[in-house]
Design a protein around this motif. Structure first.
Motif, PDB file in Angstrom:
ATOM      1  N   THR A  66       0.694  -1.103   0.051  1.00 17.45           N
ATOM      2  CA  THR A  66      -0.050   0.048  -0.128  1.00 17.45           C
ATOM      3  C   THR A  66       0.839   1.245  -0.003  1.00 17.45           C
ATOM      4  O   THR A  66       0.532   2.163  -0.631  1.00 17.45           O
ATOM      5  CB  THR A  66      -0.803   0.080   1.187  1.00 17.45           C
ATOM      6  N   PHE A  67       1.854   1.273   0.813  1.00 15.75           N
ATOM      7  CA  PHE A  67       2.894   2.328   0.966  1.00 15.75           C
ATOM      8  C   PHE A  67       3.506   2.600  -0.289  1.00 15.75           C
ATOM      9  O   PHE A  67       3.716   3.756  -0.791  1.00 15.75           O
ATOM     10  CB  PHE A  67       3.573   2.397   2.226  1.00 15.75           C
ATOM     11  N   THR A  68       3.973   1.778  -1.080  1.00 16.81           N
ATOM     12  CA  THR A  68       4.586   1.836  -2.431  1.00 16.81           C
ATOM     13  C   THR A  68       3.788   2.367  -3.366  1.00 16.81           C
ATOM     14  O   THR A  68       4.216   3.442  -4.278  1.00 16.81           O
ATOM     15  CB  THR A  68       5.119   0.432  -2.890  1.00 16.81           C
ATOM     16  N   GLN A  73       1.947   7.589  -6.124  1.00 12.11           N
ATOM     17  CA  GLN A  73       1.128   8.500  -6.340  1.00 12.11           C
ATOM     18  C   GLN A  73       1.538  10.011  -5.889  1.00 12.11           C
ATOM     19  O   GLN A  73       1.157  11.063  -6.321  1.00 12.11           O
ATOM     20  CB  GLN A  73      -0.264   8.320  -5.635  1.00 12.11           C
ATOM     21  N   PHE A  74       2.253  10.233  -4.584  1.00  9.22           N
ATOM     22  CA  PHE A  74       2.525  11.331  -4.004  1.00  9.22           C
ATOM     23  C   PHE A  74       3.585  11.912  -5.190  1.00  9.22           C
ATOM     24  O   PHE A  74       3.545  12.991  -5.353  1.00  9.22           O
ATOM     25  CB  PHE A  74       3.522  10.870  -2.856  1.00  9.22           C
ATOM     26  N   THR A  81       9.369  15.423  -6.310  1.00  7.86           N
ATOM     27  CA  THR A  81       9.528  14.646  -5.103  1.00  7.86           C
ATOM     28  C   THR A  81      10.085  13.200  -5.105  1.00  7.86           C
ATOM     29  O   THR A  81       9.884  12.792  -6.193  1.00  7.86           O
ATOM     30  CB  THR A  81       8.334  14.944  -4.138  1.00  7.86           C
ATOM     31  N   LYS A  82      10.415  12.720  -4.220  1.00 11.40           N
ATOM     32  CA  LYS A  82      10.819  11.220  -4.173  1.00 11.40           C
ATOM     33  C   LYS A  82      10.625  10.585  -2.763  1.00 11.40           C
ATOM     34  O   LYS A  82      11.089  11.186  -1.820  1.00 11.40           O
ATOM     35  CB  LYS A  82      12.381  10.963  -4.659  1.00 11.40           C
ATOM     36  N   VAL A  83       9.913   9.715  -2.731  1.00  9.15           N
ATOM     37  CA  VAL A  83       9.514   9.017  -1.473  1.00  9.15           C
ATOM     38  C   VAL A  83      10.492   7.529  -1.548  1.00  9.15           C
ATOM     39  O   VAL A  83      10.165   6.643  -2.147  1.00  9.15           O
ATOM     40  CB  VAL A  83       8.191   8.575  -1.380  1.00  9.15           C
ATOM     41  N   LEU A 257      -1.514  12.703   2.773  1.00  9.44           N
ATOM     42  CA  LEU A 257      -1.929  11.635   1.630  1.00  9.44           C
ATOM     43  C   LEU A 257      -2.486  10.286   2.203  1.00  9.44           C
ATOM     44  O   LEU A 257      -3.538   9.835   1.743  1.00  9.44           O
ATOM     45  CB  LEU A 257      -0.864  11.407   0.552  1.00  9.44           C
ATOM     46  N   VAL A 258      -1.750   9.819   3.200  1.00  9.83           N
ATOM     47  CA  VAL A 258      -2.084   8.579   3.792  1.00  9.83           C
ATOM     48  C   VAL A 258      -3.478   8.571   4.558  1.00  9.83           C
ATOM     49  O   VAL A 258      -4.212   7.732   4.496  1.00  9.83           O
ATOM     50  CB  VAL A 258      -1.108   8.129   4.782  1.00  9.83           C
TER      51      VAL A 258
END
Length: 275
Positions: A66-68, A73-74, A81-83, A257-258
């Protein structure tokens, strides 16, 4: 009479100069008044900086899928940006954070492991619960051993794998086993839920106690068996901004976002329960 007229004539040019000066001052005053208004407007627009740069998220292993998805999306919503993620056992991640590992966000699979971070005052503000998760029995595809209940895991012929008791999935498993007065002797204890699930996927174990979300994410590589006792050990998932964050504004935007309807949709579709 003549002197009076001459005096009046001398004063007229001076009066004209005075009026012109007043008009000039009025124009300047009007101009000066409008300029700050425009400046204030631009200052207001720049008061909310846009997310930028890299944000590092430490997250429980059960949040990997889910976080990936949310990370991608972010990045699409905020170009530039980069997560980056570090997934693992919540207790291990918490220990890394309190030891000084650089991170911006921590998402844990239980309040207990989050408390490790808050007790060290490494969290910025109060962590917020964004999801919940429930246990399920994972078996080999087709459930060849006919596991139908939690009690079936006590069969000594069955190779069972559990999460270590120090991680949230292991603590939840032990809670339901103790409440049911059942004793399971696992062939191994794993450091996170993905490792426990992997043992079943590789057929190195017959069954394991994992989260419903992990069974769903396995996409048929394991079978899931629900059991009534799982409702007594549902884990809350808290998330927080970390005090030593080097990119706090972007970290806050990811947390938002989460927690947003969009983020919650991704989580519920994966099998997570609403907070």
């Amino acid at each position: 009479m003549t002197r009076s007229v001459r005096r009046t004539r001398r004063m007229l040019p001076l009066a004209g100069v005075g009026v012109a000066a007043l008009l000039a001052l009025s124009a300047c005053s009007s101009s000066d008044g409008s300029t700050p208004a425009k400046a204030d407007s631009s200052d207001s627009a720049s008061a909310s900086p846009k997310p930028k740069g890299t944000v590092t998220v430490f997250a429980a292993a059960s949040l990997k899928e889910t976080f990936t998805t949310l990370g991608k999306q972010f990045e699409q919503q905020h170009p530039g940006t980069k997560v980056e993620f570090n997934f693992g056992g919540s207790d291990t991640l918490a220990a890394s954070i309190t030891s000084g590992a650089p991170a911006d966000v921590f998402a844990s699979a239980s309040p207990k492991t989050m408390k490790i971070v808050t007790d060290k005052q490494d969290a910025e503000g109060t962590p917020a619960t964004f999801a919940r998760n429930q246990l399920e029995i994972a078996t080999l595809p087709g459930n060849p051993d006919k596991v139908d209940s939690l009690k079936d895991l006590t069969d000594p012929k069955l190779k069972v794998v559990l999460c270590d008791k120090t991680v949230p999935c292991g603590a939840a498993a032990q809670k339901v086993l103790d409440a049911s007065h059942l004793k399971v002797t696992p062939v191994s204890y794993e450091q996170d839920v993905k490792s426990a699930l992997n043992k079943v996927e590789l057929k190195e174990a017959d069954a394991s106690l994992v989260y419903k979300t992990d069974v769903k994410a396995a996409q048929g590589k394991v079978a899931g068996v629900e059991f009534a006792e799982s409702k007594d050990a549902i884990n809350d998932y808290p998330i927080t901004l970390l005090k030593e964050s080097k990119n706090a504004e972007t970290a806050k935007a990811f947390i938002a976002l989460v927690q947003s309807p969009e983020g919650q949709k991704v989580l519920t579709q994966a099998g997570f329960l609403q907070p």
